[in-house]
Design a protein around this motif. Structure first.
Motif, mmCIF file in Angstrom:
data_model
loop_
_atom_site.group_PDB
_atom_site.id
_atom_site.type_symbol
_atom_site.label_atom_id
_atom_site.label_comp_id
_atom_site.label_asym_id
_atom_site.label_seq_id
_atom_site.Cartn_x
_atom_site.Cartn_y
_atom_site.Cartn_z
ATOM 1 N N UNK A 59 0.824 -1.208 0.000
ATOM 2 C CA UNK A 59 0.000 0.000 0.000
ATOM 3 C C UNK A 59 0.857 1.257 0.000
ATOM 4 N N UNK A 60 1.931 1.234 0.776
ATOM 5 C CA UNK A 60 2.839 2.384 0.812
ATOM 6 C C UNK A 60 3.462 2.648 -0.548
ATOM 7 N N UNK A 61 3.962 1.586 -1.199
ATOM 8 C CA UNK A 61 4.575 1.745 -2.531
ATOM 9 C C UNK A 61 3.532 2.262 -3.522
ATOM 10 N N UNK A 62 2.300 1.750 -3.421
ATOM 11 C CA UNK A 62 1.244 2.181 -4.348
ATOM 12 C C UNK A 62 0.925 3.663 -4.161
ATOM 13 N N UNK A 63 0.863 4.134 -2.903
ATOM 14 C CA UNK A 63 0.599 5.565 -2.652
ATOM 15 C C UNK A 63 1.703 6.409 -3.294
ATOM 16 N N UNK A 64 2.978 6.025 -3.057
ATOM 17 C CA UNK A 64 4.091 6.815 -3.582
ATOM 18 C C UNK A 64 4.087 6.830 -5.112
ATOM 19 N N UNK A 68 1.457 10.628 -6.355
ATOM 20 C CA UNK A 68 2.680 11.347 -5.963
ATOM 21 C C UNK A 68 2.410 12.768 -5.481
ATOM 22 N N UNK A 69 1.252 13.352 -5.845
ATOM 23 C CA UNK A 69 0.917 14.702 -5.369
ATOM 24 C C UNK A 69 -0.269 14.588 -4.436
ATOM 25 N N UNK A 70 0.005 14.711 -3.153
ATOM 26 C CA UNK A 70 -1.061 14.508 -2.172
ATOM 27 C C UNK A 70 -1.048 15.706 -1.220
ATOM 28 N N UNK A 71 -1.902 16.697 -1.492
ATOM 29 C CA UNK A 71 -2.040 17.837 -0.589
ATOM 30 C C UNK A 71 -0.809 18.720 -0.561
ATOM 31 N N UNK A 72 0.106 18.417 0.341
ATOM 32 C CA UNK A 72 1.289 19.256 0.501
ATOM 33 C C UNK A 72 2.502 18.536 -0.071
ATOM 34 N N UNK A 73 3.611 19.277 -0.240
ATOM 35 C CA UNK A 73 4.855 18.686 -0.686
ATOM 36 C C UNK A 73 5.280 17.648 0.362
ATOM 37 N N UNK A 74 5.761 16.522 -0.031
ATOM 38 C CA UNK A 74 6.164 15.425 0.859
ATOM 39 C C UNK A 74 4.958 14.697 1.459
ATOM 40 N N UNK A 75 3.756 15.163 1.173
ATOM 41 C CA UNK A 75 2.589 14.486 1.733
ATOM 42 C C UNK A 75 2.537 13.033 1.311
ATOM 43 N N UNK A 76 2.716 12.803 0.008
ATOM 44 C CA UNK A 76 2.657 11.433 -0.504
ATOM 45 C C UNK A 76 3.762 10.560 0.086
ATOM 46 N N UNK A 77 5.003 11.099 0.079
ATOM 47 C CA UNK A 77 6.135 10.308 0.593
ATOM 48 C C UNK A 77 5.954 10.008 2.075
ATOM 49 N N UNK A 78 5.401 10.998 2.824
ATOM 50 C CA UNK A 78 5.217 10.786 4.262
ATOM 51 C C UNK A 78 4.211 9.665 4.508
ATOM 52 N N UNK A 79 3.087 9.710 3.785
ATOM 53 C CA UNK A 79 2.080 8.652 3.955
ATOM 54 C C UNK A 79 2.670 7.302 3.546
ATOM 55 N N UNK B 97 11.341 -1.380 -0.120
ATOM 56 C CA UNK B 97 10.265 -0.447 -0.465
ATOM 57 C C UNK B 97 10.602 0.954 0.033
ATOM 58 N N UNK B 98 11.145 1.042 1.266
ATOM 59 C CA UNK B 98 11.504 2.352 1.812
ATOM 60 C C UNK B 98 12.578 3.011 0.946
ATOM 61 N N UNK B 99 13.581 2.231 0.523
ATOM 62 C CA UNK B 99 14.648 2.770 -0.340
ATOM 63 C C UNK B 99 14.048 3.292 -1.638
ATOM 64 N N UNK B 100 13.151 2.509 -2.224
ATOM 65 C CA UNK B 100 12.551 2.894 -3.502
ATOM 66 C C UNK B 100 11.724 4.169 -3.361
ATOM 67 N N UNK B 101 11.084 4.384 -2.214
ATOM 68 C CA UNK B 101 10.257 5.586 -2.019
ATOM 69 C C UNK B 101 11.155 6.807 -1.785
ATOM 70 N N UNK B 102 12.219 6.621 -0.995
ATOM 71 C CA UNK B 102 13.087 7.759 -0.655
ATOM 72 C C UNK B 102 13.889 8.210 -1.866
ATOM 73 N N UNK B 103 14.358 7.272 -2.690
ATOM 74 C CA UNK B 103 15.253 7.594 -3.804
ATOM 75 C C UNK B 103 14.499 7.964 -5.083
ATOM 76 N N UNK B 104 13.459 8.772 -4.991
ATOM 77 C CA UNK B 104 12.847 9.203 -6.251
ATOM 78 C C UNK B 104 11.911 10.382 -6.036
#
Lengths: 142, 104
Positions: A59-64, A68-79, B97-104
Motif C-alpha cells: 500500500x505504501x509503494x502504491x501511494x508513492x 505522488x501529489x497529495x495535498x502538501x509537498x512530501x505528503x505522498x512520501x510521508x504517507x 520499499x523504503x529505499x525505492x520511495x526515498x530515492x525518487x
C-alpha cells in the motif's frame, strides 16, 4: 481466554475435551513434544502477520507511485513511508508473537495476551485520517 | 483422519502465499522504477524478486518436506530457523520499499 492444551489433545480422548473439568488427561503414550497441529497453526499465524505487513508495504509503494501529489509537498512520501514503517513493525510484532506462542505451547501454558491487533488498527486509522486531511487540502487548492 | 492430512498442506499454502506476497511487492517496485524513470531502482526491485523466489521456491518446499517427514515419524515439527528466515525476507522487502520511495 481460550485455553490451549499443548499435550494429549487428540482424537484418542474418550470424551469431548470440554467435558473434562480439570486439565486434559495425558495419554500414557503421549510424546514428549507438543501436538504438531499447534506448532503448525502458530506458524500459519506468523505467516499471516507477515502477509499483513507485506500488504501495508505494498500500500505504501502504491501511494508513492500512483498518488505522488497529495495535498502538501512530501505528503505522498510521508504517507507512503508511514505505511511501509507500519508494515515493517507489523512483521516484527508477528515474529515476537510467534516466539511467545512457541514458548507457551512448549510449556503447555495458555497463549499470552497481545495488543498487536489494536496497535496496528490504530496506526492504520491514524494514516487514514492523515490521508483524508491531505485529500481535503488537495481539493481546496483547486 | 482429515486434519492430519490437511494441516501440513494448509501450512505449505500459507508459505506459498507469503512468497507470492513478496513477489507482488517486487512487481510494484519494478513498475515504480519504470514509472518514475529511475531504472537504477530496478536493481532494488530485482533483489526483492529474488527474495520472493527464495521464499516460494526454497523455503516453502523445504519446510513442507520437513513437516511431512517429521509428522510421519511422530517427531516435533518446530523450526525456528525457517520462521526467522521468512521474517527477515519480509523485513528486507519493507526496507527495499523504503529505499525505492526515498530515492525518487
Amino acid at each position: 481466554m481460550h485455553r490451549l492444551a499443548a499435550r494429549g489433545d487428540g482424537p484418542d480422548l474418550p470424551f469431548p475435551r470440554h467435558s473434562y473439568p480439570g486439565p486434559v488427561p495425558v495419554p500414557p503414550d503421549a510424546p514428549d513434544h507438543p501436538d504438531y497441529r499447534f506448532t503448525l497453526a502458530n506458524e500459519r499465524t506468523l505467516l499471516a502477520w507477515l502477509r499483513t505487513g507485506l500488504a501495508l508495504v505494498a500500500g505504501g509503494v502504491a501511494v508513492a507511485t500512483y498518488a505522488p501529489d497529495l495535498g502538501v509537498r512530501w505528503g505522498s512520501a510521508a504517507v507512503a513511508l508511514s505505511l511501509v514503517a507500519i508494515g515493517l513493525l507489523t512483521a516484527l510484532a508477528g515474529y515476537r508473537r510467534w516466539r511467545a506462542n512457541e514458548g507457551a505451547i512448549e510449556a503447555g501454558r495458555p497463549l499470552p495476551a497481545s495488543r498487536t491487533v489494536p496497535a496496528v488498527a490504530a496506526a492504520v486509522a491514524a494514516v487514514v485520517v492523515v490521508v483524508g486531511v491531505l485529500v481535503g487540502v488537495e481539493v481546496l487548492q483547486r | 483422519m482429515t486434519a492430519v492430512e490437511t494441516q501440513p498442506e494448509r501450512t505449505a499454502l500459507a508459505w506459498q502465499r507469503t512468497g507470492l506476497g513478496v513477489l507482488a511487492v517486487a512487481g510494484l517496485l519494478g513498475h515504480r522504477a519504470l514509472h518514475t524513470g529511475r531504472p537504477a531502482l530496478l536493481l532494488v526491485a530485482g533483489a526483492t524478486a529474488l527474495l520472493g523466489l527464495a521464499v516460494l521456491g526454497a523455503l516453502a518446499p523445504r519446510r513442507y518436506r520437513q513437516v511431512r517427514l517429521r509428522v510421519g515419524h511422530g517427531g516435533a515439527v518446530r523450526d525456528p530457523w525457517a520462521a526467522r528466515a521468512v521474517t527477515v525476507a519480509v523485513l528486507l522487502t519493507a526496507a527495499a520499499a523504503a529505499v525505492s520511495i526515498v530515492l525518487s
